[in-house]
Design an enzyme around this catalytic site. Structure first.
Site, short mmCIF file in Angstrom:
data_model
loop_
_atom_site.label_atom_id
_atom_site.label_comp_id
_atom_site.label_asym_id
_atom_site.label_seq_id
_atom_site.Cartn_x
_atom_site.Cartn_y
_atom_site.Cartn_z
N GLU A 33 -4.98 4.99 81.66
CA GLU A 33 -3.93 4.81 82.66
C GLU A 33 -3.73 6.06 83.52
O GLU A 33 -3.50 5.96 84.72
CB GLU A 33 -2.61 4.43 81.99
CG GLU A 33 -2.61 3.05 81.32
CD GLU A 33 -2.91 1.91 82.28
OE1 GLU A 33 -2.86 2.12 83.51
OE2 GLU A 33 -3.21 0.80 81.79
N TYR A 116 5.35 3.25 85.94
CA TYR A 116 4.16 2.40 85.80
C TYR A 116 3.46 2.64 84.45
O TYR A 116 3.18 1.70 83.70
CB TYR A 116 3.16 2.63 86.95
CG TYR A 116 1.83 2.07 86.55
CD1 TYR A 116 1.60 0.70 86.63
CD2 TYR A 116 0.83 2.87 85.99
CE1 TYR A 116 0.42 0.14 86.18
CE2 TYR A 116 -0.35 2.33 85.53
CZ TYR A 116 -0.55 0.97 85.63
OH TYR A 116 -1.70 0.43 85.16
N ASP A 134 2.26 -1.58 90.21
CA ASP A 134 1.33 -0.67 90.88
C ASP A 134 1.01 -1.23 92.26
O ASP A 134 1.63 -2.19 92.71
CB ASP A 134 0.06 -0.50 90.03
CG ASP A 134 -0.82 -1.73 90.09
OD1 ASP A 134 -0.29 -2.83 90.35
OD2 ASP A 134 -2.04 -1.61 89.88
#
Length: 346
Positions: A33, A116, A134
DNA sequence: AAATCGGGGTG
DNA sequence: CACCCAGATTT
């Protein structure tokens, strides 16, 4: 409910095979991520493989030197991600006994983890129903629901987060989050989306009002500023040069570069010679100056366009702070510097 | 709220 | 050339 069902059904038929989809280990999910922030899968994938290979556990990453982490990150950009990655690995290892927080709320406290990323890790690793928002999610939702609130306004941030949260399948949050992002990335693309084969073609408001091309709405950012960079490439008779670590604020923090002189205008060799007369590194040494690239190399960043000239300085000896030219590839450097090193025939 | 932080890719 | 990317942080 029908939205999430249609979405996850599409996902089951269209998802890509990606290495971080083979695990729920929070270390690997976190790593993926961070790497994928503002970075396309195609660009981030080789970096993910390299990090997993070199640092198989959070302990391995924690005991590395920051310089080694930055070197492995070299070329990916947004280097604060790498610095925060390393700091968080040390924190998780030393303060949390190697265990990642297992809630959205606690993940949010870690350096480099915002809304996020906390949502992504919490949903994928711990099955918590927190919706990710996102760039893909902004696009999909703004089009499907015909929402023209600017996505990069604070009002937009809240509105889309709440909308995504209202849509998430609470029984399969990981599936839903990854599905909506995958859908945005490969189907509901920014340009030329595949609306003709879209499972939402009948209910998508943007498509039915012919507004696909104008959604999502985004507030425009300022244009990039021009800067003139002059790098001093020292070459001594015993084949050494000088590299400086960038400190303080600004771009490329903690990466290395040749000594830099920033000027207001583009430098000719005559102008630059006089510029060098009051330079510490060259006070009373005799040297030979030449220009490597006649036309400035333009290196484009989001907020700066760097017009760059590399000045070659042949000099007898370098008294202090020198680096053998044979070792310069061990330092983490910006792509601009890396490209020069690879093209210059040292 | 606006600016900053990279580099690669698309149309 | 403008715009986008599995955003976060600082000002």
């Amino acid at each position: 409910m029908i939205f999430s069902k249609t979405l996850t059904h599409w996902y089951s038929n269209n998802k890509r095979n990606l290495p971080w989809r083979e695990t729920n280990n929070p270390y690997y999910i976190w790593l993926s991520e961070i790497i994928l922030q503002q970075t396309q899968v195609k660009q981030g994938l080789p970096y993910y493989q390299a990090f997993v290979s070199k640092y198989p556990t959070v302990y391995d990453l924690a005991k590395a030197n920051e310089s080694d982490v930055l070197k492995l990150w070299q070329g990916l950009g947004y280097y604060s991600r790498a610095r925060n990655l390393h700091a968080t690995a040390k924190y998780v290892t030393n303060e949390l006994n190697g265990k990642f927080p297992n809630t959205y709320k606690d993940l949010l406290k870690l350096k480099g983890i915002g809304d996020y990323t906390a949502s992504a890790i919490a949903s994928i690793c711990f099955n918590e129903a927190t919706a990710v928002v996102d760039g893909n999610v902004y696009r999909v939702l703004s089009r499907y629901f015909g929402i023209d609130i600017p996505i990069n306004s604070s009002k937009g941030g809240k509105a889309f987060k709440e909308l995504a949260q209202s849509l998430i399948d609470k029984n399969a949050p990981a599936e839903f989050n990854q599905a909506i992002m995958e859908f945005g990335a490969t189907q509901c693309k920014p340009k030329n989306p595949y609306c003709n084969i879209c499972p939402f073609k009948d209910s998508c408001i943007a498509l039915n009002k012919n507004r696909i091309h104008e959604l999502p709405v985004k507030i425009k950012s300022a244009k990039a500023k021009k800067k003139h960079f002059n790098f001093l490439v020292f070459i001594s008779e015993d084949e050494k040069t000088i590299l400086h670590k960038r400190e303080g604020k600004g771009i490329w923090q903690n990466l290395y570069q040749f000594p830099l002189i920033e000027t207001e205008k583009s430098m000719t060799i005559e102008l630059f010679k006089s510029e060098l007369k009051n330079n510490d590194l060259l006070s009373d040494a005799t040297f030979d100056l030449s220009l490597y690239n006649k036309d400035a190399i333009v290196h484009k960043l989001s907020h700066q366009h760097l017009y760059t000239k590399f000045w070659i300085i042949n000099i007898k000896a370098i008294p202090m702070g020198s680096v053998p030219i044979s070792k310069i590839r061990e330092f983490a450097v910006p792509v601009l510097i890396e490209n020069f090193i690879e093209s210059f025939n040292f």
